[in-house]
Design a protein around this motif. Structure first.
Motif, PDB file in Angstrom:
ATOM      1  N   UNK A 180      -1.131  -3.132  -0.616  1.00  7.96           N
ATOM      2  CA  UNK A 180      -0.566  -2.093  -1.456  1.00  7.96           C
ATOM      3  C   UNK A 180      -0.879  -0.710  -0.891  1.00  7.96           C
ATOM      4  N   UNK A 181      -2.094  -0.565  -0.310  1.00 12.47           N
ATOM      5  CA  UNK A 181      -2.459   0.718   0.294  1.00 12.47           C
ATOM      6  C   UNK A 181      -1.595   1.050   1.487  1.00 12.47           C
ATOM      7  N   UNK A 182      -1.352   0.028   2.336  1.00 17.57           N
ATOM      8  CA  UNK A 182      -0.483   0.238   3.496  1.00 17.57           C
ATOM      9  C   UNK A 182       0.924   0.595   3.053  1.00 17.57           C
ATOM     10  N   UNK A 183       1.405  -0.063   1.996  1.00 19.58           N
ATOM     11  CA  UNK A 183       2.753   0.190   1.510  1.00 19.58           C
ATOM     12  C   UNK A 183       2.886   1.623   1.013  1.00 19.58           C
ATOM     13  N   UNK A 184       1.838   2.112   0.356  1.00 17.19           N
ATOM     14  CA  UNK A 184       1.875   3.478  -0.167  1.00 17.19           C
ATOM     15  C   UNK A 184       1.945   4.504   0.955  1.00 17.19           C
ATOM     16  N   UNK A 185       1.430   4.138   2.129  1.00 17.11           N
ATOM     17  CA  UNK A 185       1.440   5.055   3.273  1.00 17.11           C
ATOM     18  C   UNK A 185       2.688   4.895   4.135  1.00 17.11           C
ATOM     19  N   UNK A 197       8.781  -2.838   1.957  1.00 15.18           N
ATOM     20  CA  UNK A 197       8.790  -3.122   0.524  1.00 15.18           C
ATOM     21  C   UNK A 197      10.137  -3.683   0.094  1.00 15.18           C
ATOM     22  N   UNK A 198      10.110  -4.549  -0.923  1.00 21.65           N
ATOM     23  CA  UNK A 198      11.345  -5.067  -1.514  1.00 21.65           C
ATOM     24  C   UNK A 198      11.407  -4.686  -2.983  1.00 21.65           C
ATOM     25  N   UNK A 199      12.602  -4.293  -3.410  1.00 26.63           N
ATOM     26  CA  UNK A 199      12.862  -3.954  -4.809  1.00 26.63           C
ATOM     27  C   UNK A 199      14.114  -4.703  -5.244  1.00 26.63           C
ATOM     28  N   UNK A 200      14.058  -5.342  -6.403  1.00 29.91           N
ATOM     29  CA  UNK A 200      15.215  -6.009  -6.975  1.00 29.91           C
ATOM     30  C   UNK A 200      15.646  -5.279  -8.236  1.00 29.91           C
ATOM     31  N   UNK A 201      16.945  -5.115  -8.394  1.00 26.58           N
ATOM     32  CA  UNK A 201      17.505  -4.457  -9.571  1.00 26.58           C
ATOM     33  C   UNK A 201      18.363  -5.456 -10.331  1.00 26.58           C
ATOM     34  N   UNK A 202      18.043  -5.652 -11.600  1.00 26.43           N
ATOM     35  CA  UNK A 202      18.834  -6.495 -12.482  1.00 26.43           C
ATOM     36  C   UNK A 202      19.504  -5.616 -13.534  1.00 26.43           C
ATOM     37  N   UNK A 242      18.691  -2.772  13.696  1.00 23.40           N
ATOM     38  CA  UNK A 242      17.337  -2.374  13.300  1.00 23.40           C
ATOM     39  C   UNK A 242      17.364  -1.283  12.230  1.00 23.40           C
ATOM     40  N   UNK A 243      18.004  -1.568  11.096  1.00 19.30           N
ATOM     41  CA  UNK A 243      18.148  -0.558  10.049  1.00 19.30           C
ATOM     42  C   UNK A 243      16.823  -0.256   9.361  1.00 19.30           C
ATOM     43  N   UNK A 244      16.740   0.950   8.825  1.00 12.78           N
ATOM     44  CA  UNK A 244      15.590   1.310   8.002  1.00 12.78           C
ATOM     45  C   UNK A 244      15.705   0.686   6.619  1.00 12.78           C
ATOM     46  N   UNK A 245      16.946   0.495   6.172  1.00 14.24           N
ATOM     47  CA  UNK A 245      17.211   0.034   4.808  1.00 14.24           C
ATOM     48  C   UNK A 245      18.175  -1.140   4.827  1.00 14.24           C
ATOM     49  N   UNK A 246      17.819  -2.201   4.103  1.00 14.63           N
ATOM     50  CA  UNK A 246      18.682  -3.367   3.955  1.00 14.63           C
ATOM     51  C   UNK A 246      19.098  -3.471   2.496  1.00 14.63           C
ATOM     52  N   UNK A 247      20.416  -3.530   2.260  1.00 16.43           N
ATOM     53  CA  UNK A 247      20.970  -3.684   0.921  1.00 16.43           C
ATOM     54  C   UNK A 247      21.555  -5.078   0.778  1.00 16.43           C
ATOM     55  N   UNK A 272      11.908 -10.468   4.992  1.00 14.63           N
ATOM     56  CA  UNK A 272      12.492  -9.534   5.951  1.00 14.63           C
ATOM     57  C   UNK A 272      11.797  -8.176   5.997  1.00 14.63           C
ATOM     58  N   UNK A 273      11.481  -7.522   4.854  1.00 20.27           N
ATOM     59  CA  UNK A 273      10.907  -6.172   4.937  1.00 20.27           C
ATOM     60  C   UNK A 273       9.641  -6.079   5.783  1.00 20.27           C
ATOM     61  N   UNK A 274       8.713  -6.984   5.570  1.00 18.83           N
ATOM     62  CA  UNK A 274       7.477  -6.932   6.350  1.00 18.83           C
ATOM     63  C   UNK A 274       7.693  -7.406   7.787  1.00 18.83           C
ATOM     64  N   UNK A 275       8.584  -8.373   7.942  1.00 13.88           N
ATOM     65  CA  UNK A 275       8.820  -8.944   9.270  1.00 13.88           C
ATOM     66  C   UNK A 275       9.541  -7.970  10.187  1.00 13.88           C
ATOM     67  N   UNK A 276      10.454  -7.182   9.599  1.00 17.36           N
ATOM     68  CA  UNK A 276      11.274  -6.283  10.414  1.00 17.36           C
ATOM     69  C   UNK A 276      11.082  -4.804  10.064  1.00 17.36           C
ATOM     70  N   UNK A 277      10.057  -4.496   9.291  1.00 17.24           N
ATOM     71  CA  UNK A 277       9.659  -3.112   8.996  1.00 17.24           C
ATOM     72  C   UNK A 277      10.790  -2.275   8.411  1.00 17.24           C
TER      73      UNK A 277
END
Length: 234
Positions: free
Chosen positions: A3-8, A39-44, A165-170, A193-198
């Motif tokens: 979580x600390x790494x993610x915040x940075x 990081x991954x975020x899901x929207x419902x 090599x996108x920064x953002x995957x939708x 994917x997020x952690x594997x491909x930054x």
């Protein structure tokens, strides 16, 4: 990633005070979201709540009434079409519900074509990178993408989305057209994917079980995003 790494980690998507209405109805009323690399975020949300419209705003396909959207540090507001198209091609990957592959092309050519269209395919090993991605994601060789199973086609779509090599995957309902087994296998892969491909991953889904796999699950209601309580806390 802790979580600390993610915040940075660097922000890959910043939405601030987004407002948008259509047909006299307000879809977004001050909506904000911060998504970081890794990081991954899901929207419902209920049908018609604006989930897909939110992705369209991020892609610059819909112009909000007010507020800002930044992708990989670049505000998309006011970008001319050519620069917006370049930003989409180079910084955003997209996975659709039905894969949207060209059925007559092989999985390799479907992925490689995305690099060519982004002008990222000549002289830099893009074809070899495409082959490596397909192998990493478990897609078997095939003459055409029609030969693949539904899950294999979605994994090909993920590879295509990652080739530049996108920064953002939708991802828009990425498991909605799959059977239960393929759904689970595709979701397992997608949320790695997020952690594997930054990169950062924003998934829109109607399925609460898929949303629960994300680092954060948010519910879109009354024009805002609200955290979904973890199952253990419900």
């Amino acid at each position: 990633m802790t979580q600390g790494d993610m915040a940075e980690a660097r922000p890959v998507l910043e939405i601030s005070d987004l407002r948008y209405g259509i047909g006299g109805r307000s879809l977004f009323d001050g909506l904000s979201l911060l998504l970081r690399a890794g990081e991954s975020v899901a929207v419902t949300g209920s049908s018609g709540s604006g989930k897909s419209t939110l992705l369209s705003c991020v892609l610059g396909l819909i112009k909000p009434d007010s507020g800002t959207v930044e992708v990989a540090g670049t505000s998309i507001s006011g970008l001319r079409q050519a620069k917006l198209a370049r930003l989409r091609a180079q910084s955003i990957g997209m996975v659709f519900q039905f894969g949207e592959l060209l059925p007559e092309l092989s999985p390799l050519d479907n992925v490689y074509l995305a690099a060519l269209l982004a002008r990222n395919g000549r002289g830099n090993g893009a074809r070899e990178r495409a082959q490596r991605l397909l192998e990493e994601l478990g897609v078997p060789p095939a003459e055409t993408s029609q030969e693949l199973s539904g899950g294999e086609r979605q994994r090909t779509a993920v590879a295509r989305a990652l080739i530049n090599e996108p920064a953002l995957l939708l991802a828009d309902e990425p498991t909605g057209a799959l059977d239960a087994e393929s759904r689970d296998r595709t979701a397992d892969l997608l949320f790695q994917v997020p952690r594997r491909y930054a990169c950062g991953l924003l998934v829109v889904t109607h399925d609460p079980e898929i949303a629960a796999r994300a680092d954060r699950a948010l519910h879109l209601s009354a024009g805002a995003l609200e955290p979904v309580a973890a199952r253990g806390g419900m």
